[in-house]
Design a protein around this motif. Structure first.
Motif, PDB file in Angstrom:
ATOM      1  N   ALA A  62      33.465  45.049  16.123  1.00 31.28           N
ATOM      2  CA  ALA A  62      33.541  43.649  15.696  1.00 31.28           C
ATOM      3  C   ALA A  62      33.702  42.720  16.899  1.00 31.28           C
ATOM      4  CB  ALA A  62      34.703  43.464  14.727  1.00 31.28           C
ATOM      5  N   LEU A  63      34.555  43.106  17.840  1.00 32.21           N
ATOM      6  CA  LEU A  63      34.751  42.288  19.040  1.00 32.21           C
ATOM      7  C   LEU A  63      33.504  42.306  19.920  1.00 32.21           C
ATOM      8  CD1 LEU A  63      38.442  43.122  20.047  1.00 32.21           C
ATOM      9  CD2 LEU A  63      37.579  41.123  18.824  1.00 32.21           C
ATOM     10  N   TYR A  64      32.864  43.462  19.996  1.00 34.68           N
ATOM     11  CA  TYR A  64      31.614  43.596  20.749  1.00 34.68           C
ATOM     12  C   TYR A  64      30.546  42.675  20.163  1.00 34.68           C
ATOM     13  CZ  TYR A  64      27.236  45.921  22.157  1.00 34.68           C
ATOM     14  OH  TYR A  64      25.974  46.195  22.626  1.00 34.68           O
ATOM     15  N   LEU A  65      30.433  42.696  18.847  1.00 34.75           N
ATOM     16  CA  LEU A  65      29.450  41.875  18.151  1.00 34.75           C
ATOM     17  C   LEU A  65      29.757  40.393  18.300  1.00 34.75           C
ATOM     18  CD1 LEU A  65      27.059  41.713  16.158  1.00 34.75           C
ATOM     19  CD2 LEU A  65      28.696  41.995  14.297  1.00 34.75           C
ATOM     20  N   PHE A  66      31.017  40.038  18.121  1.00 39.83           N
ATOM     21  CA  PHE A  66      31.400  38.633  18.156  1.00 39.83           C
ATOM     22  C   PHE A  66      31.194  38.030  19.541  1.00 39.83           C
ATOM     23  CE2 PHE A  66      34.729  35.201  17.903  1.00 39.83           C
ATOM     24  CZ  PHE A  66      34.034  34.434  16.984  1.00 39.83           C
ATOM     25  N   ALA A  67      31.414  38.819  20.586  1.00 42.34           N
ATOM     26  CA  ALA A  67      31.195  38.322  21.950  1.00 42.34           C
ATOM     27  C   ALA A  67      29.745  37.893  22.128  1.00 42.34           C
ATOM     28  CB  ALA A  67      31.566  39.404  22.968  1.00 42.34           C
ATOM     29  N   GLY A 210      24.985  40.074  27.951  1.00 41.64           N
ATOM     30  CA  GLY A 210      25.480  41.205  28.730  1.00 41.64           C
ATOM     31  C   GLY A 210      26.633  40.822  29.641  1.00 41.64           C
ATOM     32  N   TRP A 211      26.534  39.645  30.274  1.00 45.44           N
ATOM     33  CA  TRP A 211      27.594  39.197  31.179  1.00 45.44           C
ATOM     34  C   TRP A 211      28.892  38.922  30.434  1.00 45.44           C
ATOM     35  CZ3 TRP A 211      24.127  35.089  34.076  1.00 45.44           C
ATOM     36  CH2 TRP A 211      23.202  35.774  34.877  1.00 45.44           C
ATOM     37  N   ILE A 212      28.795  38.214  29.309  1.00 41.38           N
ATOM     38  CA  ILE A 212      30.023  37.862  28.589  1.00 41.38           C
ATOM     39  C   ILE A 212      30.696  39.099  28.029  1.00 41.38           C
ATOM     40  CG2 ILE A 212      29.098  37.473  26.252  1.00 41.38           C
ATOM     41  CD1 ILE A 212      31.512  35.101  28.015  1.00 41.38           C
ATOM     42  N   ARG A 213      29.907  40.068  27.564  1.00 40.39           N
ATOM     43  CA  ARG A 213      30.494  41.309  27.060  1.00 40.39           C
ATOM     44  C   ARG A 213      31.135  42.114  28.182  1.00 40.39           C
ATOM     45  NH1 ARG A 213      25.734  43.008  22.792  1.00 40.39           N
ATOM     46  NH2 ARG A 213      26.724  42.134  20.930  1.00 40.39           N
ATOM     47  N   GLY A 214      30.466  42.128  29.330  1.00 36.63           N
ATOM     48  CA  GLY A 214      31.041  42.853  30.455  1.00 36.63           C
ATOM     49  C   GLY A 214      32.384  42.271  30.870  1.00 36.63           C
ATOM     50  N   MET A 215      32.471  40.942  30.928  1.00 34.75           N
ATOM     51  CA  MET A 215      33.718  40.277  31.324  1.00 34.75           C
ATOM     52  C   MET A 215      34.822  40.486  30.300  1.00 34.75           C
ATOM     53  SD  MET A 215      32.283  36.653  32.765  1.00 34.75           S
ATOM     54  CE  MET A 215      31.257  36.546  34.246  1.00 34.75           C
ATOM     55  N   LEU A 216      34.466  40.364  29.006  1.00 35.08           N
ATOM     56  CA  LEU A 216      35.491  40.422  27.966  1.00 35.08           C
ATOM     57  C   LEU A 216      35.926  41.844  27.639  1.00 35.08           C
ATOM     58  CD1 LEU A 216      34.167  37.781  25.374  1.00 35.08           C
ATOM     59  CD2 LEU A 216      35.823  37.447  27.205  1.00 35.08           C
ATOM     60  N   LEU A 217      34.986  42.789  27.676  1.00 35.29           N
ATOM     61  CA  LEU A 217      35.268  44.111  27.118  1.00 35.29           C
ATOM     62  C   LEU A 217      35.507  45.213  28.137  1.00 35.29           C
ATOM     63  CD1 LEU A 217      32.568  43.894  24.329  1.00 35.29           C
ATOM     64  CD2 LEU A 217      35.028  44.036  23.924  1.00 35.29           C
ATOM     65  N   VAL A 218      34.787  45.196  29.243  1.00 34.79           N
ATOM     66  CA  VAL A 218      34.879  46.332  30.164  1.00 34.79           C
ATOM     67  C   VAL A 218      35.322  45.954  31.575  1.00 34.79           C
ATOM     68  CG1 VAL A 218      33.179  47.658  28.872  1.00 34.79           C
ATOM     69  CG2 VAL A 218      32.414  46.195  30.735  1.00 34.79           C
ATOM     70  N   GLY A 219      35.592  44.695  31.805  1.00 36.72           N
ATOM     71  CA  GLY A 219      36.054  44.285  33.130  1.00 36.72           C
ATOM     72  C   GLY A 219      34.967  44.244  34.167  1.00 36.72           C
ATOM     73  N   ALA A 220      33.706  44.083  33.744  1.00 38.45           N
ATOM     74  CA  ALA A 220      32.577  44.052  34.680  1.00 38.45           C
ATOM     75  C   ALA A 220      32.217  42.619  35.032  1.00 38.45           C
ATOM     76  CB  ALA A 220      31.373  44.753  34.067  1.00 38.45           C
ATOM     77  N   VAL A 221      31.762  42.428  36.260  1.00 41.63           N
ATOM     78  CA  VAL A 221      31.343  41.114  36.745  1.00 41.63           C
ATOM     79  C   VAL A 221      29.906  41.232  37.242  1.00 41.63           C
ATOM     80  CG1 VAL A 221      31.783  39.267  38.400  1.00 41.63           C
ATOM     81  CG2 VAL A 221      33.697  40.549  37.431  1.00 41.63           C
ATOM     82  N   PRO A 222      29.016  40.328  36.822  1.00 41.67           N
ATOM     83  CA  PRO A 222      27.622  40.415  37.270  1.00 41.67           C
ATOM     84  C   PRO A 222      27.495  40.190  38.768  1.00 41.67           C
ATOM     85  CG  PRO A 222      28.029  38.328  36.147  1.00 41.67           C
ATOM     86  CD  PRO A 222      29.247  39.175  35.929  1.00 41.67           C
ATOM     87  N   GLY A 223      26.449  40.747  39.356  1.00 42.82           N
ATOM     88  CA  GLY A 223      26.223  40.608  40.783  1.00 42.82           C
ATOM     89  C   GLY A 223      25.878  39.186  41.178  1.00 42.82           C
ATOM     90  N   VAL A 224      26.245  38.827  42.391  1.00 40.57           N
ATOM     91  CA  VAL A 224      25.999  37.467  42.883  1.00 40.57           C
ATOM     92  C   VAL A 224      24.509  37.159  42.920  1.00 40.57           C
ATOM     93  CG1 VAL A 224      26.244  35.913  44.859  1.00 40.57           C
ATOM     94  CG2 VAL A 224      28.117  37.443  44.241  1.00 40.57           C
TER      95      VAL A 224
END
Length: 256
Positions: A62-67, A210-224
């Motif tokens: 649900a959180l994955y989807l909502f993001a 993809g970026w918002i899910r990475g930031m919210l769910l897995v602690g990932a940050v997109p490359g510069v």
């Protein structure tokens, strides 16, 4: 900014005006995302038993989807409002000195304000269900910043087309429905065949989701470099859309 005061006032009026006179008032800004979260959790998490590979069961999905929906809803809001933006403000068109170009900016800011409320709802639900999320979630404004030129470009193009072709509103409604399913909201890009992954790469919303899910769910940050390329292309699109809008603007008064 030259028209900062005007933009702030228009944003305030549009944001507050949406809930003015309703019994729930500003609470609807919270009720709406909570309602969507509940419905999609029930349909996809409980009925269809869809799961996110990152774990968390029904509520994790649900959180994955909502993001993903936070991004899509902001884009869809601007897209669907654009065709009637100029036609619905005829009094502004008649005023030669009024900067019509700011109307799509106002719409984009309001959409991002609603998206920010969606982030707040997501955060509360995450804390209640799983605890404090990754610290990278604090970087979500960067995704909104990257999204802003895209929203502006869409607003300028379709608001101008809405004056020239009154069928534009029907067309964007179809586009919005199609985008809901060709954007990786209900599924992950990694779970679809490789040829389709290449096709999804042409959708600018794919990267934002993809970026918002990475930031919210897995602690990932997109490359510069990735973000820089996206911003350059997005700004170029917005600039081209603004030129298109200004090219057609002299015709607005005669067509409305």
């Amino acid at each position: 900014m030259k028209h900062l005061g005007l933009i702030v006032e228009l944003v305030r009026r549009e944001f507050a005006g949406r809930y003015q006179g309703s019994l729930g008032g500003m609470l609807w800004a919270l009720i709406h995302p909570l309602f969507l979260l509940s419905i999609y959790t029930l349909v996809f998490g409980v009925v269809l038993k869809t799961r996110w590979e990152g774990g968390g069961g029904t509520f994790g999905y649900a959180l994955y989807l909502f993001a993903g929906l936070i991004i899509f809803n902001a884009f869809s809001e601007c897209l669907l409002k654009a065709p009637a933006m100029i036609v619905g403000n005829q009094n502004f068109v008649k005023k030669v000195v009024f900067p019509l170009e700011v109307l799509p900016l106002v719409s984009a800011i309001v959409a991002l304000l609603h998206a920010t409320i969606g982030i707040a709802v997501w955060l509360v639900c995450c804390i209640v269900l799983f605890g404090v999320p990754k610290a990278t979630m604090l970087l979500f404004p960067l995704v909104f910043l990257a999204m802003l030129p895209l929203l502006l470009g869409v607003g300028w193009i379709f608001s101008a087309l809405g004056v020239m072709l009154r069928d534009t509103g029907q067309v964007v409604a179809i586009i919005s429905h199609v985008l809901l399913f060709v954007t990786p909201i209900f599924y992950s890009v990694d779970n679809i065949p490789e040829p389709l992954q290449s096709a999804l790469a042409l959708n600018p919303l794919t990267y934002l989701v993809g970026w918002i899910r990475g930031m919210l769910l897995v602690g990932a940050v997109p490359g510069v470099l990735e973000v820089t390329i996206y911003m350059v292309l997005s700004l170029a699109f917005a600039y081209g859309a603004l030129c298109f809008f200004r090219r057609l603007r002299p015709l607005f008064a005669d067509l409305i």
